[in-house]
Design an enzyme around this catalytic site. Structure first.
Site, short mmCIF file in Angstrom:
data_model
loop_
_atom_site.label_atom_id
_atom_site.label_comp_id
_atom_site.label_asym_id
_atom_site.label_seq_id
_atom_site.Cartn_x
_atom_site.Cartn_y
_atom_site.Cartn_z
N CYS A 2 1.61 -3.66 -3.87
CA CYS A 2 2.44 -3.47 -5.05
C CYS A 2 2.68 -1.98 -5.28
O CYS A 2 1.99 -1.13 -4.72
CB CYS A 2 1.78 -4.05 -6.31
SG CYS A 2 1.25 -5.77 -6.15
N ARG A 17 6.52 -2.48 -12.49
CA ARG A 17 5.98 -2.57 -11.13
C ARG A 17 6.75 -3.57 -10.27
O ARG A 17 7.49 -4.44 -10.78
CB ARG A 17 4.53 -3.00 -11.23
CG ARG A 17 4.33 -4.35 -11.93
CD ARG A 17 4.25 -5.58 -11.05
NE ARG A 17 3.16 -5.48 -10.13
CZ ARG A 17 1.89 -5.73 -10.46
NH1 ARG A 17 1.58 -6.15 -11.69
NH2 ARG A 17 0.94 -5.61 -9.55
N ASN A 80 -3.31 -4.53 -6.14
CA ASN A 80 -4.33 -4.85 -5.14
C ASN A 80 -4.97 -3.57 -4.60
O ASN A 80 -4.30 -2.56 -4.38
CB ASN A 80 -3.69 -5.66 -4.01
CG ASN A 80 -4.72 -6.34 -3.14
OD1 ASN A 80 -5.84 -6.60 -3.58
ND2 ASN A 80 -4.35 -6.63 -1.90
#
Length: 326
Positions: A2, A17, A80
């Site tokens: 991401c 995001r 992540n």
């Protein structure tokens, strides 16, 4: 994988995001109103709090937020953090023991600005509890912002670390300090019209505009995305209006989106940008696109009843919206 950014354009600030995964999650536009009871594993239930809007999994009766903003303009997103993130396996006396899936609602329900976020984080121990048998704890780190700036926090084997984030950008692994050191390798990049520095006494032809960006990483790996997003974010130019800021915000994140077929994971599936979220930190308006629908969808959050006690959930439109002119 991401990418998250805070985009500041004069009086306007947008946060959001790309959520990149090799499969579609059952995420929905979710409003957590002020009187929804938030239960925590190791803290008392929170019965009254700030309202939140963001993307979340809601099928278990609890908002598992990937990102969100509260009514005071504090926003957060989890990314992540494989190979680096490590939560505590024991509860720590004298600390607020909070799980990774509780940290976004906790901070957004509690804090009114970034200073309050930092104060809360100094009292928090992130613990490794799973949510349930189906949803396991995964290594994450977070970008948090208000109208004036952003921070990154990540828990590793050496503890919980909080970093000021002047680049207002975050990608995945490695850790934030390593990402910023790597960014320095590209300090010769420029958005300016090219200047002949290689042989100043010679007439070297300028065959193209944009030559100052030669060497800007174009890969989909997290190090490349961090540099590319930080460059675009910090060299962006837009008219100082809400509409222009919103448009530019989505353009910046489009430069690091994952395209189906370009990034094959070891499980055989292709990673894609499931959705892009955008939060106006002044109005709490929420905007988003999905992989299959690039038309910007929006929710005027403060027009809803934010005093109720039930989650308000809106499925995101999955099919491509097309505006026909004839």
């Amino acid at each position: 994988m991401c990418t998250g950014i805070l985009y500041r354009n004069g009086a306007f600030s947008y946060f959001g995001r790309n959520l990149d995964l090799q499969y579609q999650l059952a995420n929905n536009v979710t409003v957590c109103p002020r009187n929804f009871v938030l239960n925590y594993h190791h803290l008392p239930p929170m019965k009254e709090h700030s309202a939140i809007v963001g993307m979340a999994i809601t099928g278990y009766g609890y908002p598992l937020f990937f990102d969100g903003v509260n009514e005071y303009g504090v926003a957060a997103a989890s990314l992540n953090f494989p190979g680096y993130g490590q939560y505590s396996t024991t509860l720590e006396e004298g600390k607020k023991n909070i799980t990774s899936f509780e940290i976004i609602p906790y901070l957004l329900c509690t804090c009114k600005n970034l200073d309050e976020v930092k104060a809360e984080l100094s009292q928090i121990n992130l613990v490794a509890d799973d949510f349930n048998e189906q949803i396991k704890s995964v290594p994450l780190h977070w970008i948090v912002a208000d109208h004036d700036g952003s921070i990154v926090f990540e828990q590793t084997p050496t503890g919980l670390h909080v970093y000021d984030n002047p680049l207002n950008t975050l990608a995945n692994a490695p850790d934030f300090p390593a990402q910023t050191v790597n960014f320095a390798n590209y300090m010769n990049l420029s958005a300016e019209y090219p200047v002949n520095r290689i042989a100043p006494k010679l007439n070297v032809p300028v065959y193209s505009s944009g030559m100052g960006t030669d060497g800007l990483p174009g890969g989909l790996d997290s190090m490349s995305r961090f540099v590319r997003a930080a460059f675009m974010n910090n060299n962006s130019h837009a008219e100082e209006t809400d509409e222009a800021t919103l448009t530019q915000f989505f353009h910046i994140l489009q430069t690091v989106q994952q395209i189906d077929g370009a990034n094959k994971e070891k499980d055989g599936f292709y990673e894609i940008t499931n959705y892009t979220s955008g939060f106006n930190l002044d109005t709490m308006d929420f905007y988003w696109t999905t992989y299959n629908n690039q038309q910007i969808q929006a929710l005027h959050t403060k027009a809803l009843d934010l005093d109720q006690s039930d989650l308000i959930v809106f499925p995101s439109q999955a099919r491509q919206g097309v505006s026909w002119i004839h």
